[in-house]
Design a protein around this motif. Structure first.
Motif, PDB file in Angstrom:
ATOM      1  N   GLU A   1       0.851  -1.190   0.000  1.00 16.04           N
ATOM      2  CA  GLU A   1       0.000   0.000   0.000  1.00 16.04           C
ATOM      3  C   GLU A   1       0.886   1.238   0.000  1.00 16.04           C
ATOM      4  OE1 GLU A   1      -3.423   0.320  -0.021  1.00 16.04           O
ATOM      5  OE2 GLU A   1      -3.377  -1.821  -0.484  1.00 16.04           O
ATOM      6  N   PRO A   2       0.438   2.316  -0.640  1.00 15.40           N
ATOM      7  CA  PRO A   2       1.217   3.554  -0.596  1.00 15.40           C
ATOM      8  C   PRO A   2       1.417   4.007   0.856  1.00 15.40           C
ATOM      9  CG  PRO A   2      -0.522   3.711  -2.230  1.00 15.40           C
ATOM     10  CD  PRO A   2      -0.764   2.448  -1.459  1.00 15.40           C
ATOM     11  N   LYS A   3       2.589   4.550   1.141  1.00 15.78           N
ATOM     12  CA  LYS A   3       2.909   4.996   2.492  1.00 15.78           C
ATOM     13  C   LYS A   3       2.199   6.305   2.802  1.00 15.78           C
ATOM     14  CE  LYS A   3       7.428   2.866   2.498  1.00 15.78           C
ATOM     15  NZ  LYS A   3       8.861   3.073   2.560  1.00 15.78           N
ATOM     16  N   THR A   4       1.836   6.467   4.069  1.00 21.62           N
ATOM     17  CA  THR A   4       1.240   7.713   4.550  1.00 21.62           C
ATOM     18  C   THR A   4       1.935   8.104   5.847  1.00 21.62           C
ATOM     19  OG1 THR A   4      -0.499   6.589   5.789  1.00 21.62           O
ATOM     20  CG2 THR A   4      -1.025   7.229   3.524  1.00 21.62           C
TER      21      THR A   4
ATOM     22  N   GLU B   1      -2.385  14.847   6.795  1.00 22.24           N
ATOM     23  CA  GLU B   1      -2.048  13.478   6.420  1.00 22.24           C
ATOM     24  C   GLU B   1      -1.348  13.534   5.068  1.00 22.24           C
ATOM     25  OE1 GLU B   1      -3.956   9.065   5.626  1.00 22.24           O
ATOM     26  OE2 GLU B   1      -5.257  10.674   6.351  1.00 22.24           O
ATOM     27  N   LEU B   2      -0.120  13.056   5.040  1.00 21.64           N
ATOM     28  CA  LEU B   2       0.689  13.064   3.820  1.00 21.64           C
ATOM     29  C   LEU B   2       0.641  11.694   3.171  1.00 21.64           C
ATOM     30  CD1 LEU B   2       3.871  14.871   5.193  1.00 21.64           C
ATOM     31  CD2 LEU B   2       1.735  15.878   4.348  1.00 21.64           C
ATOM     32  N   ARG B   3       0.836  11.667   1.854  1.00 20.97           N
ATOM     33  CA  ARG B   3       0.849  10.390   1.142  1.00 20.97           C
ATOM     34  C   ARG B   3       2.012  10.329   0.163  1.00 20.97           C
ATOM     35  NH1 ARG B   3      -4.418  11.489  -2.491  1.00 20.97           N
ATOM     36  NH2 ARG B   3      -3.585  13.251  -3.614  1.00 20.97           N
ATOM     37  N   GLN B   4       2.400   9.118  -0.118  1.00 13.91           N
ATOM     38  CA  GLN B   4       3.446   8.822  -1.096  1.00 13.91           C
ATOM     39  C   GLN B   4       2.938   9.176  -2.491  1.00 13.91           C
ATOM     40  OE1 GLN B   4       4.456   4.683  -0.881  1.00 13.91           O
ATOM     41  NE2 GLN B   4       5.302   4.634  -2.930  1.00 13.91           N
ATOM     42  N   LEU B   5       3.833   9.699  -3.321  1.00 15.95           N
ATOM     43  CA  LEU B   5       3.509   9.986  -4.720  1.00 15.95           C
ATOM     44  C   LEU B   5       4.190   8.949  -5.607  1.00 15.95           C
ATOM     45  CD1 LEU B   5       3.991  13.861  -4.736  1.00 15.95           C
ATOM     46  CD2 LEU B   5       1.870  12.572  -4.398  1.00 15.95           C
ATOM     47  N   THR B   6       3.610   8.706  -6.764  1.00 17.28           N
ATOM     48  CA  THR B   6       4.202   7.772  -7.716  1.00 17.28           C
ATOM     49  C   THR B   6       5.285   8.486  -8.527  1.00 17.28           C
ATOM     50  OG1 THR B   6       2.681   8.321  -9.512  1.00 17.28           O
ATOM     51  CG2 THR B   6       1.982   6.574  -7.961  1.00 17.28           C
ATOM     52  N   PHE B   7       6.089   7.708  -9.221  1.00 20.09           N
ATOM     53  CA  PHE B   7       7.114   8.285 -10.096  1.00 20.09           C
ATOM     54  C   PHE B   7       6.478   9.223 -11.122  1.00 20.09           C
ATOM     55  CE2 PHE B   7       9.472   8.426 -14.028  1.00 20.09           C
ATOM     56  CZ  PHE B   7      10.727   8.818 -13.588  1.00 20.09           C
TER      57      PHE B   7
ATOM     58  N   GLY C   1       0.641  15.866  -2.351  1.00 30.40           N
ATOM     59  CA  GLY C   1       0.981  14.911  -1.308  1.00 30.40           C
ATOM     60  C   GLY C   1       0.202  15.039  -0.014  1.00 30.40           C
ATOM     61  N   VAL C   2      -0.553  16.125   0.151  1.00 28.13           N
ATOM     62  CA  VAL C   2      -1.394  16.250   1.347  1.00 28.13           C
ATOM     63  C   VAL C   2      -2.725  15.582   1.033  1.00 28.13           C
ATOM     64  CG1 VAL C   2      -2.622  17.820   2.900  1.00 28.13           C
ATOM     65  CG2 VAL C   2      -0.262  18.321   2.230  1.00 28.13           C
ATOM     66  N   LYS C   3      -2.954  14.475   1.721  1.00 26.94           N
ATOM     67  CA  LYS C   3      -4.184  13.696   1.509  1.00 26.94           C
ATOM     68  C   LYS C   3      -5.364  14.343   2.229  1.00 26.94           C
ATOM     69  CE  LYS C   3      -5.772   8.930   1.979  1.00 26.94           C
ATOM     70  NZ  LYS C   3      -5.381   7.577   2.379  1.00 26.94           N
TER      71      LYS C   3
ATOM     72  N   SER D   1       7.962   9.049  -0.819  1.00 23.94           N
ATOM     73  CA  SER D   1       7.935   8.594  -2.210  1.00 23.94           C
ATOM     74  C   SER D   1       9.228   7.907  -2.643  1.00 23.94           C
ATOM     75  CB  SER D   1       7.643   9.789  -3.122  1.00 23.94           C
ATOM     76  OG  SER D   1       6.429  10.418  -2.739  1.00 23.94           O
ATOM     77  N   GLY D   2      10.156   7.736  -1.710  1.00 25.42           N
ATOM     78  CA  GLY D   2      11.375   6.984  -2.002  1.00 25.42           C
ATOM     79  C   GLY D   2      12.605   7.819  -2.274  1.00 25.42           C
TER      80      GLY D   2
END
Length: 124
Positions: free
Chosen positions: A15-18, A37-43, A64-66, A108-109
Motif C-alpha cells: 500500500e502507498p505509504k502515509t 495526512e501526507l501520502r506517497q507519490l508515484t514516479f 501529497g497532502v491527503k 515517495s522513495g
C-alpha cells in the motif's frame, strides 16, 4: 526452482505509504495544532510535477497532502486565494512548504537508501 520472474508474479505491491504531521504554528480552535495526512507519490506524479510546475515544492504539497483537501473551494474563499497553490503559500510558511515537500519526497522513495549493491565479485 523458481525464476525471478515467477517470484515477481507472486508479489503484491505494498500500500502507498502515509504519514501524519502537525504544523505547530497553526493552532486549531480546540487548541491543537493543524494536522496533515501526507501520502506517497508515484514516479509519474513526481515527474509531472517537475515538468509542469515552477513552484515544485508548493505543488508537491498540493499533491501529497491527503487531508485536509487543500483544493477545497470554501477553504480557498475563506483565505481569499484564487488557486490551490496560492492557498498553500498563504496558509504555510516557506519553511513549512519546503519541509512538507521533503517529507512527501521521502515517503515517495527520495532522500533515503532504497537499493543495495550486491557484491557478486568473488575474491581470489
Amino acid at each position: 526452482m523458481s525464476t525471478t520472474i515467477e517470484t515477481l508474479l507472486t508479489l503484491s505491491l505494498p500500500e502507498p505509504k502515509t504519514e501524519t504531521v502537525t504544523i505547530p504554528r497553526l493552532v486549531m480552535p480546540d487548541g491543537k495544532p493543524l494536522t496533515l495526512e501526507l501520502r506517497q507519490l508515484t514516479f509519474n506524479q513526481v515527474a509531472d510535477l517537475r515538468a509542469h510546475n515552477r513552484d515544485f515544492a508548493v505543488h508537491t504539497v498540493l499533491a501529497g497532502v491527503k487531508a485536509p483537501n487543500l483544493r477545497d473551494q470554501s477553504l480557498r474563499e475563506h483565505f481569499d486565494a484564487e488557486t490551490p497553490a496560492e492557498l498553500v503559500k498563504k496558509l504555510l510558511s516557506a519553511g513549512e512548504i519546503e519541509e512538507l515537500s521533503a517529507r512527501i519526497s521521502t515517503l515517495s522513495g527520495y532522500h533515503r537508501k532504497t537499493v543495495e549493491l550486491v557484491e557478486d565479485v568473488q575474491k581470489n
